[in-house]
Design an enzyme around this catalytic site. Structure first.
Site, PDB file in Angstrom:
ATOM      1  N   ARG A  77       0.998  -1.087  -0.007  1.00 47.47           N
ATOM      2  CA  ARG A  77       0.124   0.152  -0.042  1.00 47.47           C
ATOM      3  C   ARG A  77       0.961   1.367   0.064  1.00 47.47           C
ATOM      4  NH1 ARG A  77      -1.890   0.244   6.110  1.00 47.47           N
ATOM      5  NH2 ARG A  77      -0.314   1.552   7.001  1.00 47.47           N
TER       6      ARG A  77
ATOM      7  N   ASP B 161       6.010  -7.495   1.695  1.00 48.15           N
ATOM      8  CA  ASP B 161       5.422  -6.697   2.583  1.00 48.15           C
ATOM      9  C   ASP B 161       5.176  -7.919   3.871  1.00 48.15           C
ATOM     10  OD1 ASP B 161       3.585  -5.200   4.427  1.00 48.15           O
ATOM     11  OD2 ASP B 161       3.528  -3.889   2.543  1.00 48.15           O
TER      12      ASP B 161
ATOM     13  N   ASP C 166       8.398 -10.529   6.659  1.00 46.89           N
ATOM     14  CA  ASP C 166       8.540  -9.463   7.594  1.00 46.89           C
ATOM     15  C   ASP C 166      10.279  -9.136   7.503  1.00 46.89           C
ATOM     16  OD1 ASP C 166       9.506  -7.890   9.697  1.00 46.89           O
ATOM     17  OD2 ASP C 166       8.114  -8.813  10.921  1.00 46.89           O
TER      18      ASP C 166
ATOM     19  N   ALA D 209       9.781  -0.075   3.455  1.00 47.66           N
ATOM     20  CA  ALA D 209       9.179  -0.306   4.372  1.00 47.66           C
ATOM     21  C   ALA D 209       9.306   0.374   5.672  1.00 47.66           C
ATOM     22  CB  ALA D 209       9.077  -1.708   4.936  1.00 47.66           C
ATOM     23  N   GLY D 210       8.358   1.071   6.371  1.00 45.69           N
ATOM     24  CA  GLY D 210       8.781   1.977   7.761  1.00 45.69           C
ATOM     25  C   GLY D 210       7.479   2.031   8.376  1.00 45.69           C
TER      26      GLY D 210
ATOM     27  N   ASN E 254       8.049   9.515  27.443  1.00 45.49           N
ATOM     28  CA  ASN E 254       6.744   8.432  27.719  1.00 45.49           C
ATOM     29  C   ASN E 254       7.103   7.250  26.788  1.00 45.49           C
ATOM     30  OD1 ASN E 254       5.552  10.194  29.218  1.00 45.49           O
ATOM     31  ND2 ASN E 254       4.619  11.290  27.664  1.00 45.49           N
TER      32      ASN E 254
ATOM     33  N   TYR F 266      11.687   7.700  15.518  1.00 43.44           N
ATOM     34  CA  TYR F 266      11.591   7.826  14.039  1.00 43.44           C
ATOM     35  C   TYR F 266      12.735   8.527  13.181  1.00 43.44           C
ATOM     36  CZ  TYR F 266       9.111   8.500   9.445  1.00 43.44           C
ATOM     37  OH  TYR F 266       8.670   8.506   8.313  1.00 43.44           O
TER      38      TYR F 266
ATOM     39  N   LYS G 279      15.487   7.530  10.653  1.00 49.17           N
ATOM     40  CA  LYS G 279      15.722   8.086   9.311  1.00 49.17           C
ATOM     41  C   LYS G 279      16.922   8.973   8.956  1.00 49.17           C
ATOM     42  CE  LYS G 279      11.586   6.379   7.611  1.00 49.17           C
ATOM     43  NZ  LYS G 279      11.723   5.473   6.711  1.00 49.17           N
TER      44      LYS G 279
ATOM     45  N   THR H   4      -1.048  10.133   2.519  1.00 51.48           N
ATOM     46  CA  THR H   4      -1.327   8.618   2.424  1.00 51.48           C
ATOM     47  C   THR H   4      -2.361   8.401   3.705  1.00 51.48           C
ATOM     48  OG1 THR H   4       0.794   8.454   3.915  1.00 51.48           O
ATOM     49  CG2 THR H   4       1.000   8.457   1.776  1.00 51.48           C
TER      50      THR H   4
HETATM   51  P1  NAD Z   1       2.280   3.189   4.996  1.00 43.78           P
HETATM   52  O1  NAD Z   1       2.056   2.736   6.567  1.00 43.78           O
HETATM   53  O2  NAD Z   1       1.067   3.587   4.419  1.00 43.78           O
HETATM   54  O3  NAD Z   1       3.120   1.775   4.181  1.00 43.78           O
HETATM   55  C1  NAD Z   1       4.338   1.109   4.795  1.00 43.78           C
HETATM   56  C2  NAD Z   1       4.183  -0.398   4.380  1.00 43.78           C
HETATM   57  O4  NAD Z   1       5.505  -0.952   4.905  1.00 43.78           O
HETATM   58  C3  NAD Z   1       2.934  -1.282   4.892  1.00 43.78           C
HETATM   59  O5  NAD Z   1       2.403  -1.910   3.783  1.00 43.78           O
HETATM   60  C4  NAD Z   1       3.480  -2.218   5.901  1.00 43.78           C
HETATM   61  O6  NAD Z   1       2.749  -3.245   5.920  1.00 43.78           O
HETATM   62  C5  NAD Z   1       4.943  -2.266   5.485  1.00 43.78           C
HETATM   63  N1  NAD Z   1       5.793  -2.517   6.528  1.00 43.78           N
HETATM   64  C6  NAD Z   1       5.743  -2.189   7.667  1.00 43.78           C
HETATM   65  N2  NAD Z   1       6.736  -2.943   8.537  1.00 43.78           N
HETATM   66  C7  NAD Z   1       7.142  -3.851   7.806  1.00 43.78           C
HETATM   67  C8  NAD Z   1       8.117  -5.089   7.977  1.00 43.78           C
HETATM   68  N3  NAD Z   1       8.720  -5.325   9.272  1.00 43.78           N
HETATM   69  N4  NAD Z   1       8.241  -5.837   6.868  1.00 43.78           N
HETATM   70  C9  NAD Z   1       7.542  -5.710   5.681  1.00 43.78           C
HETATM   71  N5  NAD Z   1       6.943  -4.630   5.669  1.00 43.78           N
HETATM   72  C10 NAD Z   1       6.756  -3.795   6.459  1.00 43.78           C
HETATM   73  O7  NAD Z   1       3.417   4.070   4.886  1.00 43.78           O
HETATM   74  P2  NAD Z   1       3.630   5.022   3.760  1.00 43.78           P
HETATM   75  O8  NAD Z   1       3.238   6.325   4.263  1.00 43.78           O
HETATM   76  O9  NAD Z   1       3.508   4.564   2.626  1.00 43.78           O
HETATM   77  O10 NAD Z   1       5.218   5.353   3.835  1.00 43.78           O
HETATM   78  C11 NAD Z   1       6.369   4.453   3.223  1.00 43.78           C
HETATM   79  C12 NAD Z   1       7.764   5.000   3.719  1.00 43.78           C
HETATM   80  O11 NAD Z   1       7.886   6.434   3.532  1.00 43.78           O
HETATM   81  C13 NAD Z   1       8.137   4.668   4.988  1.00 43.78           C
HETATM   82  O12 NAD Z   1       9.444   4.435   5.303  1.00 43.78           O
HETATM   83  C14 NAD Z   1       7.815   6.021   5.634  1.00 43.78           C
HETATM   84  O13 NAD Z   1       8.558   6.542   6.974  1.00 43.78           O
HETATM   85  C15 NAD Z   1       8.213   7.028   4.603  1.00 43.78           C
HETATM   86  N6  NAD Z   1       7.670   8.210   4.860  1.00 43.78           N
HETATM   87  C16 NAD Z   1       6.324   8.883   4.518  1.00 43.78           C
HETATM   88  C17 NAD Z   1       5.911   9.836   4.647  1.00 43.78           C
HETATM   89  C18 NAD Z   1       4.653  10.403   4.590  1.00 43.78           C
HETATM   90  O14 NAD Z   1       3.982  11.274   4.654  1.00 43.78           O
HETATM   91  N7  NAD Z   1       3.666   9.381   4.331  1.00 43.78           N
HETATM   92  C19 NAD Z   1       6.673  11.035   5.146  1.00 43.78           C
HETATM   93  C20 NAD Z   1       8.166  10.619   5.127  1.00 43.78           C
HETATM   94  C21 NAD Z   1       8.492   9.317   4.984  1.00 43.78           C
END
Ligand code: NAD
Length: 447
Positions: A217, A238, A261, A288-289, A298, A352, A356, A388
């Site tokens: 996703r 994923d 994973d 993945a993140g 906390n 986080y 990063k 997102t």
């Molecule tokens: P999201 O949560 O929609 O998607 C993350 C995907 O990673 C999910 O499908 C999840 O199942 C998968 N994932 C999580 N843990 C996992 C694991 N242990 N093994 C395999 N897959 C795993 O997040 P997103 O918004 O699409 O973000 C994607 C990346 O972009 C991330 O690294 C996030 O930190 C980074 N990011 C996002 C934003 C934002 O505004 N959305 C901003 C900066 C950075």
């Protein structure tokens, strides 16, 4: 979640009202579409100082299909879609003034969603006059990015080696693919991976295999879709609990799903085994993140370690394993995902942001060695506020601040991060290495 404010300012009453109130006027951004993949129209090409690149650069710019001109012509309905100022030969203040002289009369004429690109050279360690004016270009570009408006972007491309190595970068910036990148410095190095410009710039990843983590996703799904559009065979990874969504994405893209994973001890070995039948990988995207926000006081150890495990330890571990096993082919690329939170810091995100910022450290340190020893480039995207599910869950006022506090006055889309990843992954980008490029609309955070 729809950006209602952006939609409202797109209507006549909305525009009237928000202008009267002095509120931001975000312009709808033009992104890549199959019907309109390229910009068309005039591109102005100016030179400050006496650049050795003049002829070669002009040829590169012409290959974009734009109508390259040395001066502004036409009427108001025929506005230039871009301006490229070659300032690579600028070594003193007189030549720097030529950058001002070139852009001052034309900047107002640039079309909505148009591009201003300044080409610079790396600041010299031996010549402080050259270093001063080349660094000066950075301040110039970042300031113009903040004032130019109408969805127009301004970026600096620093060229260290032959200008031909910058072709993929210039094509990217001069296309709708780079809609959400502004106020950035993109460096094209002197060392390049053993890769050549693609035969077909529309399908630069044809015959290549790309693995994307977190692809069920959000941004990861968009990255997979964009790399597949560019010709790659995609492998989508994923967590096993997302297997159903993963299978749907794989089916849509004609790719293969790998439910796994990424924090598993043997994740690297399993990826290597899974991709062995395609003789390995050309593109590895660590996307993945997770977030587990809490203020430090906390934050229990579990919240700290879960974020560090997914966002950083797994990237370090799988990268080491795959490079050591020779599973990423020469001419390939590794693209990791940082965040502006890792650059600026953010309340409630010590875990986080540490993970990063760790990605930034990893990329900068590994990139020269990965290129020298494995012929592979290593870069990172640093997304800002991207629309997102993750950001839709952010409380309204914080969400609105995240959307508006950037030069383009709106959030980015997952595809903006995906397009940047595709540019890094292109075989034409072999000289783009060790870069962390923000996809943030020139966010004020960490700017
Ligand atoms: P999201 O949560 O929609 O998607 C993350 C995907 O990673 C999910 O499908 C999840 O199942 C998968 N994932 C999580 N843990 C996992 C694991 N242990 N093994 C395999 N897959 C795993 O997040 P997103 O918004 O699409 O973000 C994607 C990346 O972009 C991330 O690294 C996030 O930190 C980074 N990011 C996002 C934003 C934002 O505004 N959305 C901003 C900066 C950075």
């Amino acid at each position: 979640m729809a950006d209602r404010y952006l939609n409202f300012t797109g209507t006549a009453p909305g525009r009237f009202l928000t202008r009267r109130l002095g509120l931001p006027q975000p312009a709808p951004l033009r992104r890549w579409s199959a019907e309109h993949p390229h910009f068309t129209g005039q591109l102005l090409h100016f030179t400050a100082g006496t650049s050795a690149y003049r002829k070669e650069l002009s040829e590169i710019l012409s290959r974009t299909g734009l109508d390259v001109r040395g001066s502004l012509s036409g009427t108001d309905t025929d506005r230039p879609v871009g301006v490229v100022v070659d300032a690579t030969a600028v070594t003193g203040l007189d030549a720097l003034a030529e950058v001002h002289a070139a852009l001052h009369p034309v900047v107002r004429s640039v079309a909505a969603n148009g591009r201003v690109i300044v080409l610079g050279a790396p600041p010299s360690a031996d010549d402080h006059h050259q270093a001063a004016v080349q660094q000066g270009l950075e301040g110039f570009v970042r300031s113009l990015g903040k004032e130019i408006g109408r969805g127009r972007t301004v970026n600096l491309v620093r060229v260290a080696g032959p200008v031909t190595a910058a072709e993929s970068t210039l094509r990217f910036l001069l296309s709708p693919r780079s809609a959400y990148i502004s106020g950035q410095v993109l460096a094209v190095g002197a060392e390049a991976a053993e890769s050549t410009a693609p035969d077909d710039w529309e399908q630069p990843l044809a015959g290549r295999t790309a693995l994307i983590t977190g692809a069920a996703r959000g941004i990861g799904e968009a990255v997979a879709t964009t790399l597949a559009r560019d010709g790659a065979q995609v492998v989508l990874l994923d967590v096993p609990s997302a297997e159903a969504d993963l299978a749907k994405v794989a089916e849509r893209l004609g790719g293969r799903a790998l439910p796994l994973d990424i924090t598993a001890d043997d994740a690297g070995e399993r990826i290597a085994a899974f991709t062995a039948d395609s003789d390995g990988l050309d593109v590895l995207v660590h996307n993945a993140g997770i977030t587990r926000d809490r203020r430090l006081a906390n934050m229990p150890a579990e919240r700290w370690s879960s974020v560090l495990d997914v966002n950083l330890a797994s990237v370090l571990g799988t990268t080491d394993t795959l490079l050591k096993a020779g599973a990423v082919r020469r001419g390939g690329s590794i693209v990791a995902t940082a965040s502006i939170a890792g650059i600026a810091g953010n309340t409630g995100q010590t875990n986080y942001a540490a993970s990063k910022a760790g990605i930034v450290g990893l990329v900068r340190s590994l990139a020269p060695r990965a290129l020298a020893e494995h012929g592979v480039t290593v870069n990172a995207v640093a997304p800002g506020f991207i629309e997102t599910k993750m950001t839709a869950a952010v409380p309204l006022f914080i969400r609105e601040a995240g959307r508006r506090m950037n030069s383009l006055g709106q959030g980015g889309l997952p595809v903006d991060v995906a397009e940047t990843t595709a540019w890094f992954a292109s075989p034409g980008s072999g000289a783009v290495n060790g870069q962390v490029v923000r996809v943030c609309g020139q966010s004020l955070l960490g700017a």
